[in-house]
Design an enzyme around this catalytic site. Structure first.
Site, PDB file in Angstrom:
ATOM      1  N   SER A 144      42.061  21.023  18.786  1.00 15.08           N
ATOM      2  CA  SER A 144      40.696  21.451  18.484  1.00 15.08           C
ATOM      3  C   SER A 144      40.050  21.841  19.803  1.00 15.08           C
ATOM      4  O   SER A 144      40.382  21.270  20.853  1.00 15.08           O
ATOM      5  CB  SER A 144      39.934  20.277  17.861  1.00 15.08           C
ATOM      6  OG  SER A 144      38.555  20.410  18.080  1.00 15.08           O
ATOM      7  N   TYR A 157      37.540  11.289  17.552  1.00 17.66           N
ATOM      8  CA  TYR A 157      38.192  12.525  17.114  1.00 17.66           C
ATOM      9  C   TYR A 157      38.589  13.393  18.324  1.00 17.66           C
ATOM     10  O   TYR A 157      39.730  13.852  18.417  1.00 17.66           O
ATOM     11  CB  TYR A 157      37.230  13.276  16.192  1.00 17.66           C
ATOM     12  CG  TYR A 157      37.720  14.630  15.748  1.00 17.66           C
ATOM     13  CD1 TYR A 157      38.605  14.763  14.679  1.00 17.66           C
ATOM     14  CD2 TYR A 157      37.296  15.800  16.389  1.00 17.66           C
ATOM     15  CE1 TYR A 157      39.048  16.006  14.273  1.00 17.66           C
ATOM     16  CE2 TYR A 157      37.732  17.050  15.990  1.00 17.66           C
ATOM     17  CZ  TYR A 157      38.613  17.145  14.922  1.00 17.66           C
ATOM     18  OH  TYR A 157      39.059  18.390  14.521  1.00 17.66           O
TER      19      TYR A 157
HETATM   20  N1  NAD Z   1      37.271  22.746  10.634  1.00 22.45           N
HETATM   21  C1  NAD Z   1      37.075  22.767  11.949  1.00 22.45           C
HETATM   22  O1  NAD Z   1      35.986  23.110  12.457  1.00 22.45           O
HETATM   23  C2  NAD Z   1      38.181  22.382  12.865  1.00 22.45           C
HETATM   24  C3  NAD Z   1      38.037  22.652  14.238  1.00 22.45           C
HETATM   25  C4  NAD Z   1      39.052  22.292  15.100  1.00 22.45           C
HETATM   26  C5  NAD Z   1      40.190  21.684  14.618  1.00 22.45           C
HETATM   27  N2  NAD Z   1      40.306  21.436  13.286  1.00 22.45           N
HETATM   28  C6  NAD Z   1      41.521  20.771  12.818  1.00 22.45           C
HETATM   29  O2  NAD Z   1      42.149  21.588  11.856  1.00 22.45           O
HETATM   30  C7  NAD Z   1      42.766  20.764  10.863  1.00 22.45           C
HETATM   31  C8  NAD Z   1      42.226  21.098   9.485  1.00 22.45           C
HETATM   32  O3  NAD Z   1      40.810  21.048   9.485  1.00 22.45           O
HETATM   33  P1  NAD Z   1      39.967  21.137   8.121  1.00 22.45           P
HETATM   34  O4  NAD Z   1      38.607  21.551   8.456  1.00 22.45           O
HETATM   35  O5  NAD Z   1      40.755  21.909   7.118  1.00 22.45           O
HETATM   36  O6  NAD Z   1      39.949  19.583   7.735  1.00 22.45           O
HETATM   37  P2  NAD Z   1      40.063  18.812   6.340  1.00 22.45           P
HETATM   38  O7  NAD Z   1      39.582  17.437   6.592  1.00 22.45           O
HETATM   39  O8  NAD Z   1      39.420  19.608   5.268  1.00 22.45           O
HETATM   40  O9  NAD Z   1      41.633  18.814   6.035  1.00 22.45           O
HETATM   41  C9  NAD Z   1      42.495  17.824   6.501  1.00 22.45           C
HETATM   42  C10 NAD Z   1      43.561  17.579   5.465  1.00 22.45           C
HETATM   43  O10 NAD Z   1      44.402  16.497   5.930  1.00 22.45           O
HETATM   44  C11 NAD Z   1      44.628  15.593   4.845  1.00 22.45           C
HETATM   45  N3  NAD Z   1      44.895  14.264   5.377  1.00 22.45           N
HETATM   46  C12 NAD Z   1      44.009  13.384   5.912  1.00 22.45           C
HETATM   47  N4  NAD Z   1      44.636  12.240   6.255  1.00 22.45           N
HETATM   48  C13 NAD Z   1      45.938  12.411   5.945  1.00 22.45           C
HETATM   49  C14 NAD Z   1      47.072  11.581   6.075  1.00 22.45           C
HETATM   50  N5  NAD Z   1      46.985  10.330   6.575  1.00 22.45           N
HETATM   51  N6  NAD Z   1      48.273  12.055   5.682  1.00 22.45           N
HETATM   52  C15 NAD Z   1      48.373  13.299   5.151  1.00 22.45           C
HETATM   53  N7  NAD Z   1      47.318  14.128   4.991  1.00 22.45           N
HETATM   54  C16 NAD Z   1      46.113  13.692   5.394  1.00 22.45           C
HETATM   55  C17 NAD Z   1      43.345  15.656   4.037  1.00 22.45           C
HETATM   56  O11 NAD Z   1      43.536  15.169   2.725  1.00 22.45           O
HETATM   57  C18 NAD Z   1      43.015  17.140   4.104  1.00 22.45           C
HETATM   58  O12 NAD Z   1      43.649  17.856   3.083  1.00 22.45           O
HETATM   59  C19 NAD Z   1      42.510  19.331  11.309  1.00 22.45           C
HETATM   60  O13 NAD Z   1      43.565  18.904  12.146  1.00 22.45           O
HETATM   61  C20 NAD Z   1      41.252  19.463  12.122  1.00 22.45           C
HETATM   62  O14 NAD Z   1      41.116  18.398  13.043  1.00 22.45           O
HETATM   63  C21 NAD Z   1      39.323  21.761  12.401  1.00 22.45           C
END
Ligand code: NAD
Length: 253
Positions: A144, A157
């Protein structure tokens, strides 16, 4: 098609950006395994893929449990005979609250470490024997841009997302001799449900982010797919240990 017949495991592929990776990979010819703690969501994405004529398998997985990670690898090999790509996308992001570090409990800290760091480690341990056997593989760890910016009030985080890059770099040197590559992507603030509903965010955060982004708009989940396909594909065959920042030119490091 850049991923024709490649077998890709995508953790956390049941919603948000992970779902877009899954759909995007299938458009490029991949077979995807959605390893997800929310099985209903994973099944829904798998159905969507199958309805479009693609191949997908949904597996209920808690990436922080080592045995679950091994089960995913075993079931993937049993179903499709190989593992070409692992996208370590699952993280504890949905439902997070921005708050001063003093209010982050030990339980929250440990949970973030367990899923965001240890989960990726377990998944890599689980897929490596097969990738070694194949003498090829691409692992993509989702970091991220928060740790590049130093975003406050999400300390547990942010620390995990920096750790992901350390893991990527050190591992690249360990596993390169097997022709297995490991890279990371750092998305910027992306308009998923998780971002839009995050508690404790300053008012106008999305608009402020768009203004500070070179491309002058908010990042969408689809904006990340091309970079992930590239790192999964043979087009990036001589790239390993790298962090690809995909944030519309917010951070330049
Ligand atoms: N959305 C953003 O702004 C952003 C920015 C930077 C990085 N990210 C990263 O991108 C990725 C996806 O982000 P997002 O916004 O889609 O998040 P999100 O929370 O919507 O999706 C995360 C997914 O991981 C699953 N999950 C959680 N714990 C789990 C576990 N123990 N085992 C298996 N699955 C599990 C959840 O059920 C969900 O489907 C993440 O790694 C997040 O940290 C997101």
């Amino acid at each position: 098609m850049k991923l024709k017949d490649k077998v890709a495991i995508i953790t956390g592929g049941g919603q948000g950006i992970g779902r877009e990776y899954a759909l995007g990979f299938v458009r490029e010819g991949a077979i995807v395994v959605i390893a997800e703690i929310n099985l209903d969501n994973a099944r829904q994405v798998a159905r969507e893929i199958e309805n479009q004529g693609g191949k997908a398998l949904a597996i209920r997985t808690d990436v922080s449990v080592e045995d679950d990670a091994h089960q995913v690898a075993e079931k993937t090999i049993a179903a499709f005979g190989r593992i070409d790509v692992l996208v370590n996308n699952a993280a504890l992001y949905y439902g997070k609250e921005m708050k001063p570090f003093e209010f982050i409990s030990e339980k929250e800290w440990d949970a973030s470490m367990a899923v965001n760091v240890k989960g990726g480690f377990f998944m890599i341990k689980a897929v490596m024997p097969q990738m070694k056997k194949q003498k090829s593989g691409s692992i993509i760890n989702i970091s991220s841009s928060t740790w590049l910016v130093g975003v406050p009030y999400l300390l547990d985080y942010v620390v995990t997302k920096a750790a992901v890059v350390g893991m990527t770099r050190a591992l690249a040197r360990e596993i390169g001799e097997h022709n297995v590559r490991v890279n990371a992507i750092s998305p910027g603030f992306t308009m998923t449900e998780a971002s839009k509903t995050m508690k404790g965010t300053p008012p106008g955060l999305a608009q402020m982010t768009a203004e500070l982004t070179s491309l002058k708009r908010n990042e969408q989940a689809e904006d990340l797919v091309g970079a992930c396909v590239f790192l999964a594909s043979d087009d990036s065959g001589f790239i390993t240990g790298q962090l690809l920042n995909v944030d519309g030119g917010y951070v330049m490091y």
